[in-house]
Design a protein around this motif. Structure first.
Motif, PDB file in Angstrom:
ATOM      1  N   SER A   1      -4.691  30.571  -6.509  1.00  0.00           N
ATOM      2  CA  SER A   1      -5.876  30.902  -7.298  1.00  0.00           C
ATOM      3  C   SER A   1      -7.074  30.077  -6.840  1.00  0.00           C
ATOM      4  O   SER A   1      -6.931  29.049  -6.166  1.00  0.00           O
ATOM      5  N   ASP A   2      -8.247  30.521  -7.244  1.00  0.00           N
ATOM      6  CA  ASP A   2      -9.476  29.791  -6.918  1.00  0.00           C
ATOM      7  C   ASP A   2      -9.487  28.392  -7.520  1.00  0.00           C
ATOM      8  O   ASP A   2     -10.201  27.512  -7.049  1.00  0.00           O
ATOM      9  N   GLU A   3      -8.710  28.210  -8.548  1.00  0.00           N
ATOM     10  CA  GLU A   3      -8.714  26.920  -9.256  1.00  0.00           C
ATOM     11  C   GLU A   3      -7.834  25.875  -8.565  1.00  0.00           C
ATOM     12  O   GLU A   3      -7.783  24.725  -8.991  1.00  0.00           O
TER      13      GLU A   3
ATOM     14  N   MET B   1       0.842  -1.188   0.000  1.00  0.00           N
ATOM     15  CA  MET B   1       0.000   0.000   0.000  1.00  0.00           C
ATOM     16  C   MET B   1       0.878   1.240   0.000  1.00  0.00           C
ATOM     17  O   MET B   1       2.055   1.182   0.275  1.00  0.00           O
ATOM     18  N   CYS B   2       0.282   2.366  -0.276  1.00  0.00           N
ATOM     19  CA  CYS B   2       1.074   3.555  -0.509  1.00  0.00           C
ATOM     20  C   CYS B   2       0.280   4.780  -0.070  1.00  0.00           C
ATOM     21  O   CYS B   2      -0.807   4.673   0.463  1.00  0.00           O
ATOM     22  N   ARG B   3       0.855   5.918  -0.304  1.00  0.00           N
ATOM     23  CA  ARG B   3       0.194   7.210  -0.094  1.00  0.00           C
ATOM     24  C   ARG B   3       0.537   8.077  -1.296  1.00  0.00           C
ATOM     25  O   ARG B   3       1.626   7.973  -1.850  1.00  0.00           O
ATOM     26  N   TRP B   4      -0.385   8.964  -1.693  1.00  0.00           N
ATOM     27  CA  TRP B   4      -0.054   9.862  -2.783  1.00  0.00           C
ATOM     28  C   TRP B   4      -0.749  11.209  -2.654  1.00  0.00           C
ATOM     29  O   TRP B   4      -1.616  11.384  -1.792  1.00  0.00           O
ATOM     30  N   LEU B   5      -0.370  12.094  -3.553  1.00  0.00           N
ATOM     31  CA  LEU B   5      -0.842  13.476  -3.528  1.00  0.00           C
ATOM     32  C   LEU B   5      -0.834  14.003  -4.950  1.00  0.00           C
ATOM     33  O   LEU B   5       0.108  13.746  -5.709  1.00  0.00           O
ATOM     34  N   ALA B   6      -1.892  14.723  -5.338  1.00  0.00           N
ATOM     35  CA  ALA B   6      -1.941  15.394  -6.639  1.00  0.00           C
ATOM     36  C   ALA B   6      -2.246  16.860  -6.410  1.00  0.00           C
ATOM     37  O   ALA B   6      -3.174  17.195  -5.665  1.00  0.00           O
ATOM     38  N   TYR B   7      -1.452  17.717  -7.035  1.00  0.00           N
ATOM     39  CA  TYR B   7      -1.651  19.156  -6.899  1.00  0.00           C
ATOM     40  C   TYR B   7      -1.935  19.761  -8.256  1.00  0.00           C
ATOM     41  O   TYR B   7      -1.252  19.461  -9.241  1.00  0.00           O
ATOM     42  N   SER B   8      -2.904  20.662  -8.307  1.00  0.00           N
ATOM     43  CA  SER B   8      -3.204  21.389  -9.536  1.00  0.00           C
ATOM     44  C   SER B   8      -3.617  22.801  -9.160  1.00  0.00           C
ATOM     45  O   SER B   8      -4.468  22.991  -8.290  1.00  0.00           O
ATOM     46  N   GLY B   9      -2.996  23.788  -9.781  1.00  0.00           N
ATOM     47  CA  GLY B   9      -3.399  25.160  -9.474  1.00  0.00           C
ATOM     48  C   GLY B   9      -2.294  26.149  -9.727  1.00  0.00           C
ATOM     49  O   GLY B   9      -1.509  26.007 -10.683  1.00  0.00           O
ATOM     50  N   THR B  10      -2.208  27.149  -8.879  1.00  0.00           N
ATOM     51  CA  THR B  10      -1.182  28.172  -8.990  1.00  0.00           C
ATOM     52  C   THR B  10       0.204  27.526  -8.929  1.00  0.00           C
ATOM     53  O   THR B  10       0.462  26.728  -8.028  1.00  0.00           O
ATOM     54  N   PRO B  11       1.059  27.853  -9.877  1.00  0.00           N
ATOM     55  CA  PRO B  11       2.405  27.256  -9.838  1.00  0.00           C
ATOM     56  C   PRO B  11       3.036  27.424  -8.460  1.00  0.00           C
ATOM     57  O   PRO B  11       3.025  28.527  -7.916  1.00  0.00           O
TER      58      PRO B  11
ATOM     59  N   TYR C   1     -15.485   9.169  -8.600  1.00  0.00           N
ATOM     60  CA  TYR C   1     -14.265   9.804  -9.083  1.00  0.00           C
ATOM     61  C   TYR C   1     -14.510  11.287  -9.274  1.00  0.00           C
ATOM     62  O   TYR C   1     -15.640  11.726  -9.490  1.00  0.00           O
ATOM     63  N   GLY C   2     -13.438  12.051  -9.157  1.00  0.00           N
ATOM     64  CA  GLY C   2     -13.525  13.489  -9.333  1.00  0.00           C
ATOM     65  C   GLY C   2     -12.641  13.938 -10.478  1.00  0.00           C
ATOM     66  O   GLY C   2     -11.688  13.254 -10.843  1.00  0.00           O
ATOM     67  N   VAL C   3     -13.001  15.073 -11.042  1.00  0.00           N
ATOM     68  CA  VAL C   3     -12.199  15.665 -12.107  1.00  0.00           C
ATOM     69  C   VAL C   3     -11.812  17.086 -11.700  1.00  0.00           C
ATOM     70  O   VAL C   3     -12.687  17.892 -11.373  1.00  0.00           O
ATOM     71  N   VAL C   4     -10.541  17.352 -11.677  1.00  0.00           N
ATOM     72  CA  VAL C   4     -10.037  18.697 -11.439  1.00  0.00           C
ATOM     73  C   VAL C   4      -9.695  19.270 -12.801  1.00  0.00           C
ATOM     74  O   VAL C   4      -8.904  18.671 -13.543  1.00  0.00           O
ATOM     75  N   GLN C   5     -10.300  20.399 -13.140  1.00  0.00           N
ATOM     76  CA  GLN C   5     -10.193  20.889 -14.508  1.00  0.00           C
ATOM     77  C   GLN C   5     -10.392  22.396 -14.540  1.00  0.00           C
ATOM     78  O   GLN C   5     -10.864  22.983 -13.574  1.00  0.00           O
ATOM     79  N   PRO C   6     -10.034  23.028 -15.650  1.00  0.00           N
ATOM     80  CA  PRO C   6     -10.366  24.441 -15.795  1.00  0.00           C
ATOM     81  C   PRO C   6     -11.876  24.602 -15.687  1.00  0.00           C
ATOM     82  O   PRO C   6     -12.641  23.808 -16.265  1.00  0.00           O
ATOM     83  N   GLY C   7     -12.327  25.571 -14.941  1.00  0.00           N
ATOM     84  CA  GLY C   7     -13.760  25.719 -14.669  1.00  0.00           C
ATOM     85  C   GLY C   7     -14.116  24.888 -13.453  1.00  0.00           C
ATOM     86  O   GLY C   7     -13.260  24.509 -12.651  1.00  0.00           O
ATOM     87  N   ALA C   8     -15.394  24.578 -13.318  1.00  0.00           N
ATOM     88  CA  ALA C   8     -15.853  23.875 -12.125  1.00  0.00           C
ATOM     89  C   ALA C   8     -15.370  22.434 -12.118  1.00  0.00           C
ATOM     90  O   ALA C   8     -15.448  21.727 -13.130  1.00  0.00           O
ATOM     91  N   ASP C   9     -14.852  22.008 -10.960  1.00  0.00           N
ATOM     92  CA  ASP C   9     -14.487  20.607 -10.816  1.00  0.00           C
ATOM     93  C   ASP C   9     -15.772  19.796 -10.646  1.00  0.00           C
ATOM     94  O   ASP C   9     -16.857  20.352 -10.456  1.00  0.00           O
ATOM     95  N   ALA C  10     -15.651  18.485 -10.711  1.00  0.00           N
ATOM     96  CA  ALA C  10     -16.876  17.673 -10.688  1.00  0.00           C
ATOM     97  C   ALA C  10     -16.609  16.321 -10.051  1.00  0.00           C
ATOM     98  O   ALA C  10     -15.482  15.826 -10.054  1.00  0.00           O
ATOM     99  N   LEU C  11     -17.674  15.741  -9.514  1.00  0.00           N
ATOM    100  CA  LEU C  11     -17.598  14.469  -8.821  1.00  0.00           C
ATOM    101  C   LEU C  11     -18.671  13.545  -9.402  1.00  0.00           C
ATOM    102  O   LEU C  11     -19.816  13.972  -9.579  1.00  0.00           O
ATOM    103  N   PHE C  12     -18.297  12.292  -9.712  1.00  0.00           N
ATOM    104  CA  PHE C  12     -19.227  11.366 -10.359  1.00  0.00           C
ATOM    105  C   PHE C  12     -19.143   9.989  -9.701  1.00  0.00           C
ATOM    106  O   PHE C  12     -18.112   9.631  -9.128  1.00  0.00           O
ATOM    107  N   PRO C  13     -20.208   9.214  -9.816  1.00  0.00           N
ATOM    108  CA  PRO C  13     -20.115   7.822  -9.332  1.00  0.00           C
ATOM    109  C   PRO C  13     -19.199   7.003 -10.250  1.00  0.00           C
ATOM    110  O   PRO C  13     -19.033   7.320 -11.424  1.00  0.00           O
ATOM    111  N   PHE C  14     -18.614   5.958  -9.682  1.00  0.00           N
ATOM    112  CA  PHE C  14     -17.730   5.092 -10.466  1.00  0.00           C
ATOM    113  C   PHE C  14     -18.130   3.629 -10.288  1.00  0.00           C
ATOM    114  O   PHE C  14     -18.378   3.176  -9.170  1.00  0.00           O
ATOM    115  N   ALA C  15     -18.184   2.923 -11.386  1.00  0.00           N
ATOM    116  CA  ALA C  15     -18.401   1.476 -11.313  1.00  0.00           C
ATOM    117  C   ALA C  15     -17.587   0.802 -12.412  1.00  0.00           C
ATOM    118  O   ALA C  15     -17.447   1.353 -13.506  1.00  0.00           O
ATOM    119  N   PRO C  16     -17.012  -0.346 -12.119  1.00  0.00           N
ATOM    120  CA  PRO C  16     -16.301  -1.096 -13.147  1.00  0.00           C
ATOM    121  C   PRO C  16     -17.230  -1.378 -14.329  1.00  0.00           C
ATOM    122  O   PRO C  16     -18.439  -1.542 -14.140  1.00  0.00           O
TER     123      PRO C  16
END
Lengths: 279, 279, 279, 279
Positions: C235-237, C1-11, C261-276
């Motif tokens: 930034s707000d993003e 097992m592991c740990r991780w981090l994703a960053y998106s936004g102001t440099p 699952y979530g999507v981080v993107q330009p504009g509003a981010d979004a959250l959706f259900p996920f199923a295989p």
């Protein structure tokens, strides 16, 4: 491409063979004379059987840096004595430098090491992997052509009949290569052992195989060189197989002929022709 | 012995200088032509200043394996752009292969790298260490003669007057060496920088110093080679100092004279004689 | 097992996110609170896109030791600024500790990292590998289940439709697992990015998925915590997705719901259900 | 801080002691119960004397990653048998993670390992180094307080009278520390051996020393636990000294008293009070 060495005979401190000779394997890691590359600094390995059967398997020390500056290898060489050991220095042909890509590879009591390459391996990696026994596939740990060759040989019965299994592996590789338009798919000098016997093969599709030498009979050498102390300490059964001669003692080294393999074993050693199966 | 390279000028992707040239530093790690050793595989380092002043210090990536197969170095070279960077490949003269023995060394905004050796360093390591400013002594992290040379130069005022400090260091080393009966104690080509200017020294007690070259003025090279694209992209201020020429472009490389040092700086660069202080 | 981090936004200087927070990813490498293992010391990786498009691909620094004592990671964190980066610390579930088994993995502009496991992977490694696009198979460099998941997702169209491709991959893994009698074959939190958007998935066959959190909207946090300097600079993003909260700022962290699952993107981010897919 | 183990007695496969126990040293590398740090992942070392006197020195395998995932350590443990060995796992207190900072250290036939620290070592590194015998100074290879303690002990006659030399070293460290205003300069549990006898010390300026235990007499344990197979295989002379008990066998482990040292030797072992010299 790489360089390697197989020792079988009187239990010997690894240092005597790995470091002491003028053109030792460690020296070859910096200054190979007959290899494709002068430098073999992309990892190394040494595998040895203990004198007392501590376990069913040989010990294997592998690392990712050059052999020439590795202190742990130096320590093992200075303190471990073995009647049968393999040593290998690697010059990567592109695949990652990682411990699991360093030779020798092991399966149970068996060890395997290789110098050479499968030309166009990237193209046929998948189909060669598919030919590996499914029960063995998941044990592949690295990404070299050499390890796939080992697993193919295991699939084709290495543990029962090494020459037949290696011939089957070589046949499969050549057919796969030619199907991809590769004129000379296989280049190999390789060694396998079960801890009792050593089989060493020299072959290439092009019939221009990498260099491979075996040491002369100890009795013969003793007559030629009555003053060489080392020869007094070793049994008549002692034999070395090497990518390059470890020195220039006249009469000491004999080239393994093109397309042939030798067996180092209790009793008389033997040399046979080698050809891929089903060619 | 080692090989190194210093770049100053138009911000450049490290790859352009480190990997792209025919006889790049990475190629020299395997196939040095002018070095004492053909292979420089005992660690490496690259240090760079960022274009935007992220921090007060240069970034330094150092590792213990060879440069030629290091993937992290490859990644940095492919993605980092810098107006001033040092790169170094090491061939150990006996001291341990460890990250803290890889160059460049850093102190605040300053970087230092060295090719050469103090002959008989083992004999005089203690007395040279004693001459290091006690406030700096505890920051010594490795065991090379090079790092001690750096700390001696810092002790003698490197941050105020680099040529005087290096001369004082060289004088101290020569006197210590001669007191121990070493005829030619010092062999060095070294580079220091504060992120603005680069000082490069070539000196040896024997007056047979290791090779060192600087690139010709960009304007001159543009006239000689109007077709070389690289030259159009770089400013007139761009300069390289290297252990070995990176290629064989006619007119591109000039030997740094024996016993001299150069300064790469805003405005005209300059070349001066060098002699140890108090000799 | 592991740990991780994703960053998106102001440099941002990597240090600000990787080291500075109270319970930073580096701290988690020694003292994970929510992970299966307290220690995540079996390698690490960081992948970042540069602000100026130096190349088409993100830079990736990966190594085999622990993150907490790695000096090169410390250097990169102190000197590299990026608008989008991934960081990962590994706790091996048995496969070799080698650079090619460290995350993130890369394919062209895409990066992928994973926490979790395929239960019984050893049993089905071969059949999952066989489902990888033959044109991609030979690029697999390591031996983790995670990398095979990445290549399966690529095979199923990751570069065109990430959620559909990940769903197809998950479906394939679950069917393979169940065919082998594994009740709960898949456990995953994973992130993928093309350098513009980040998709983060939380799913497990058992519906007891590993922890995953996303940071609240920056505007909201600024209102809640007008005194937190960091929030004024971004930034707000700006958005973080993390295995564990990096601190305990009230209102800062929200759990990604089970099977979503979530999507981080330009504009509003979004959250959706996920199923295989095709379950 | 660190954890260590010393074994002396019936020649034993290292695995039996290093990996097999419930709370083995390898387990302690991830889950130390009594140490200052839970994780000891900043390098490790094992040093052993061979059964047959191959050389005058013990073999030492040291590396920079964690012990728990190191394959070479696993191989050595599985294949090497020794009558006297040291093992050490490191948690750096700030100094570099490098092979030369891993314990045990060696000088001729002698080995030394340490858990603890010199408080304020950075302040007094120089003056402690100056007290090292000039003939030994240049052999210092790393940057730990531990190695300086070893060289001080060698300077003060470790090879002639270990308890007196360690007491002299401890006295020097305490005086240096107090001169710098450090209230409790020394914290140590340390072990030294010449291959025949093992001396183990527990001391701290504060009289709150790190944990240290020795195993009970084998005859006693056999009576208490007639069913434990391991006890039948080992001689009465067999003894373990450990930072933490390797399991919870009732009666097996005894704390080394505060400010004392023990000697494991042919014949009866012994326990004595310890105090720094010239305090």
């Amino acid at each position: 491409m790489c360089r390697w060495l197989a020792y079988s005979g009187t239990p010997m401190l690894l240092d005597t063979i790995l470091y002491k000779p003028v053109h030792s394997l460690i020296d070859q890691s910096l200054h190979s004379k007959l290899g494709v590359e002068t430098t073999n600094g992309d990892g190394f390995g040494v595998g040895w059987y203990t004198e007392t059967e501590e376990t069913d398997t040989p010990a294997i020390l592998r690392d990712i840096g050059p052999a020439w500056n590795n202190r742990n290898l130096r320590e093992i060489a200075d303190h471990v004595r073995s009647p049968l050991f393999f040593a290998h220095i690697r010059a990567s042909t592109g695949t990652a430098v990682q411990q699991t890509n360093s030779h020798p590879f092991r399966h149970g009591r068996w060890m395997f090491m290789h110098n050479g390459a499968i030309a166009g391996f990237h193209l046929m990696r998948r189909e060669l992997c598919l030919l590996v026994d499914p029960a063995l596939f998941a044990d592949i740990e690295g990404t070299t052509d050499s390890e796939v060759m080992f697993y193919l040989a295991l699939t084709f019965g290495l543990e029962e009949d090494p020459p037949a299994a290696v011939a089957a592996m070589a046949g499969v590789v050549e057919r796969a290569g030619r199907a991809h338009g590769v004129e000379f798919p296989l280049q190999m000098t390789l060694a396998v052992t079960d801890g009792e016997r050593v089989w060493a093969f020299r072959y290439s599709s092009e019939r221009k195989s990498r260099s491979l030498f075996y040491s002369s009979r100890v009795e013969t050498l003793r007559r030629l060189h009555p003053d060489v102390a080392f020869l007094k300490d070793v049994s008549d059964e002692t034999r070395l197989i090497v990518s390059e001669p470890l020195g220039d003692l006249p009469g000491a080294w004999n080239e393994v002929p093109e397309s042939s393999y030798g067996v180092v074993q209790p009793g008389a050693d033997a040399l046979f022709p080698f050809a891929p199966a089903g060619a």
